[in-house]
Scaffold this motif. Sequence first.
Motif, mmCIF file in Angstrom:
data_model
loop_
_atom_site.group_PDB
_atom_site.id
_atom_site.type_symbol
_atom_site.label_atom_id
_atom_site.label_comp_id
_atom_site.label_asym_id
_atom_site.label_seq_id
_atom_site.Cartn_x
_atom_site.Cartn_y
_atom_site.Cartn_z
ATOM 1 N N ASN A 9 18.711 49.667 -29.587
ATOM 2 C CA ASN A 9 20.366 49.647 -30.445
ATOM 3 C C ASN A 9 20.466 48.302 -30.878
ATOM 4 O OD1 ASN A 9 20.491 48.749 -27.531
ATOM 5 N ND2 ASN A 9 22.671 49.084 -27.970
ATOM 6 N N GLY A 10 20.237 47.143 -30.016
ATOM 7 C CA GLY A 10 20.520 45.941 -30.183
ATOM 8 C C GLY A 10 19.488 45.233 -31.227
ATOM 9 N N ALA A 22 19.194 43.952 -37.118
ATOM 10 C CA ALA A 22 18.248 44.038 -38.484
ATOM 11 C C ALA A 22 19.080 44.456 -39.389
ATOM 12 C CB ALA A 22 17.161 44.938 -38.241
ATOM 13 N N ASN A 23 20.078 45.588 -39.327
ATOM 14 C CA ASN A 23 21.035 46.041 -40.428
ATOM 15 C C ASN A 23 21.865 44.712 -40.639
ATOM 16 O OD1 ASN A 23 19.928 48.474 -40.063
ATOM 17 N ND2 ASN A 23 21.483 49.387 -38.694
ATOM 18 N N ALA A 24 22.470 44.044 -39.770
ATOM 19 C CA ALA A 24 23.280 42.911 -40.003
ATOM 20 C C ALA A 24 22.914 42.019 -41.007
ATOM 21 C CB ALA A 24 23.880 42.234 -38.671
ATOM 22 N N THR A 25 21.532 42.040 -41.090
ATOM 23 C CA THR A 25 20.844 40.890 -42.015
ATOM 24 C C THR A 25 21.439 41.436 -43.616
ATOM 25 O OG1 THR A 25 18.960 42.088 -42.155
ATOM 26 C CG2 THR A 25 19.139 40.228 -40.656
ATOM 27 N N ASN A 26 21.635 42.579 -43.783
ATOM 28 C CA ASN A 26 22.144 43.048 -44.927
ATOM 29 C C ASN A 26 23.782 43.248 -45.298
ATOM 30 O OD1 ASN A 26 19.580 43.525 -45.880
ATOM 31 N ND2 ASN A 26 19.223 44.943 -44.821
ATOM 32 N N PHE A 73 29.493 36.223 -26.195
ATOM 33 C CA PHE A 73 29.787 37.451 -25.809
ATOM 34 C C PHE A 73 28.516 38.366 -25.818
ATOM 35 C CE2 PHE A 73 33.949 36.449 -28.533
ATOM 36 C CZ PHE A 73 34.748 36.881 -27.303
ATOM 37 N N LEU A 74 28.383 39.021 -24.839
ATOM 38 C CA LEU A 74 27.239 39.862 -24.576
ATOM 39 C C LEU A 74 27.813 41.212 -24.578
ATOM 40 C CD1 LEU A 74 24.199 39.354 -22.312
ATOM 41 C CD2 LEU A 74 25.146 41.679 -22.504
ATOM 42 N N ILE A 75 27.105 42.069 -25.465
ATOM 43 C CA ILE A 75 27.447 43.717 -25.518
ATOM 44 C C ILE A 75 26.624 44.450 -24.811
ATOM 45 C CG2 ILE A 75 27.958 45.599 -27.212
ATOM 46 C CD1 ILE A 75 28.717 43.431 -29.234
ATOM 47 N N GLU A 76 27.062 45.041 -24.020
ATOM 48 C CA GLU A 76 26.036 46.364 -23.419
ATOM 49 C C GLU A 76 26.719 47.722 -23.741
ATOM 50 O OE1 GLU A 76 23.492 46.116 -21.135
ATOM 51 O OE2 GLU A 76 23.494 44.013 -20.403
ATOM 52 N N SER A 77 25.703 48.360 -24.335
ATOM 53 C CA SER A 77 26.214 49.648 -24.841
ATOM 54 C C SER A 77 25.280 50.545 -24.227
ATOM 55 C CB SER A 77 25.749 49.968 -26.195
ATOM 56 O OG SER A 77 26.470 50.924 -26.625
ATOM 57 N N THR A 78 25.510 51.764 -23.616
ATOM 58 C CA THR A 78 24.744 52.627 -22.762
ATOM 59 C C THR A 78 24.021 53.573 -23.588
ATOM 60 O OG1 THR A 78 24.419 53.728 -20.584
ATOM 61 C CG2 THR A 78 26.526 54.508 -22.088
ATOM 62 N N GLU A 79 22.794 53.854 -22.770
ATOM 63 C CA GLU A 79 21.985 55.167 -23.578
ATOM 64 C C GLU A 79 22.210 56.435 -22.743
ATOM 65 O OE1 GLU A 79 18.003 54.443 -23.216
ATOM 66 O OE2 GLU A 79 18.070 54.942 -20.946
ATOM 67 N N THR A 90 27.551 50.063 -31.043
ATOM 68 C CA THR A 90 26.930 48.582 -31.240
ATOM 69 C C THR A 90 27.331 47.924 -32.453
ATOM 70 O OG1 THR A 90 25.289 49.403 -29.847
ATOM 71 C CG2 THR A 90 25.054 47.145 -30.628
ATOM 72 N N THR A 91 27.234 48.590 -33.405
ATOM 73 C CA THR A 91 27.712 48.211 -34.974
ATOM 74 C C THR A 91 29.149 47.882 -34.826
ATOM 75 O OG1 THR A 91 25.911 49.552 -35.767
ATOM 76 C CG2 THR A 91 27.706 48.470 -37.306
ATOM 77 N N THR A 92 29.767 48.854 -34.444
ATOM 78 C CA THR A 92 31.413 48.763 -34.307
ATOM 79 C C THR A 92 31.896 47.618 -33.582
ATOM 80 O OG1 THR A 92 31.718 51.168 -34.900
ATOM 81 C CG2 THR A 92 33.625 50.109 -34.305
ATOM 82 N N ILE A 93 31.304 47.524 -32.426
ATOM 83 C CA ILE A 93 31.780 46.440 -31.552
ATOM 84 C C ILE A 93 31.478 44.989 -31.983
ATOM 85 C CG2 ILE A 93 29.956 46.694 -29.865
ATOM 86 C CD1 ILE A 93 31.917 46.569 -27.528
#
Lengths: 224, 100
Positions: A34-35, A40-44, A189-195, A207-210
Motif C-alpha cells: 500500500n505504501g 507512486a500514484n502521488a507522483t502524478n 507522520f507515519l501512517i500505518e494502515s492494516t491488511e 492510505t491515499t485518503t489519509i
Amino acid sequence: MEGTNRETGVYEVNGSKEGPTAVVIGGMHGNEVNGYRVAANATNWELDAGRLLVIPLANIVAIERNSRRGPDGDLNRLFPSGQKPESALARAIWGVVKDTDPDVVIDLHRSRGLFNTHRRWIGQVLLLTEAHGERAIDTAEYVIDYMNENHVPRTMRFHRFTMADIHDTDRDTGMLIQKVQRDIGALGFLIESTEFLLDLETQLRWTTTITEQLLDQNGIQRTA
Amino acid sequence: MMGERITLRKIIIAPAVWVSFALLVFPLALSDIDSRLFSPLALPGYVLFVCMTVIGDILPKVRNFGFRLYWVPFIVVCYGVSLALGAGYYALCRRYTIQR
Ligand SMILES: [Zn+2]
C-alpha cells in the motif's frame, strides 16, 4: 539517488501557487505494498499550492524481494537523531529530505494487525514523534476522525484509526519521522494502515485518503 | 411431534444450523473481498474472527501464522457455533411444542 547502487527515484510535484513543502515516502519496508503504490500514484497528483517531493520506492531492493528488510536491515531504524544515518541508502534519503527543507514528512506503512487488539502489531495508527506540538496533534486528531467517520464502517470497531506517539523522550528509535522532527524541526507522520481483513484496494484507498487529508491539513490540497 | 428425539443427524442437516453458519461466514467473506461491502450483518463473524486471532497471536507456535490462515479454523469454529445454536434452537422449539 547518489550513493546507492540501485535507482531510488525522487519526484517533484509543484502546486500552482506558493505554499508549504511536503515529503511523502513509500516502500521503506519492501513488503508494504500500500505504501509504495500510493506514493507512486502521488507522483502524478496535481496540487493547488505548495510543493510535494515523493520518494515512492525508498528501499527498492527490499521491494523487489518483497521483504520488510533490505540489505542493511530495517531501513526505518537507520536514522539516528543528531548523527549520520547508518547506511548509504539512508544517507541518500536523508540528504534529499534535508535539502528539500520540508514542513511535513509523511512515511507510508502497512500493519498486519489491529491497534490494542493484537499484541504484536501496531495496527491502524497515525504515529507522531514525542516532540509534536499542539498543531500536529490537532491535525492528527482531525484526520483520524475523518477516516473513522467517512471510511471505516461503523461496526468495524477494531479497525478504527488511532493516534500514537513514540513515547520515551530519551529513546532514539532511528525512525525517519523522529529524525525529521529532532534534526530539522519538521512535522513527521507515519501512517500505518492494516491488511487485516481488508482487500488491497481498500488499503490503497485508506492510505491515499489519509495522506491527502494530512497534506490538506498542512496547506497542500490535491486537485486531481 | 411430542417427544420426538433430536438426533445428531437431524441437527447437522437442519436449516437453522446452515442459516446461522451462512450468517457467520458469508457477510464477512464478502467484506474480505471488498471491504466496502462490510455490513452490520458481518459483525458476529467479525467479532469471532478478531477473537480467534487475538488468542492465536499470544500462543507461542500459532503466532507465526499469518492472519489469512485463520479462515480455515474460523470456518470450522463457525460450524461448531452453528451446531450449538441449531441444537439450542430445536431444543427450545421442542420444549415449546411439549408445553403446548
Ligand atoms: Zn513499515
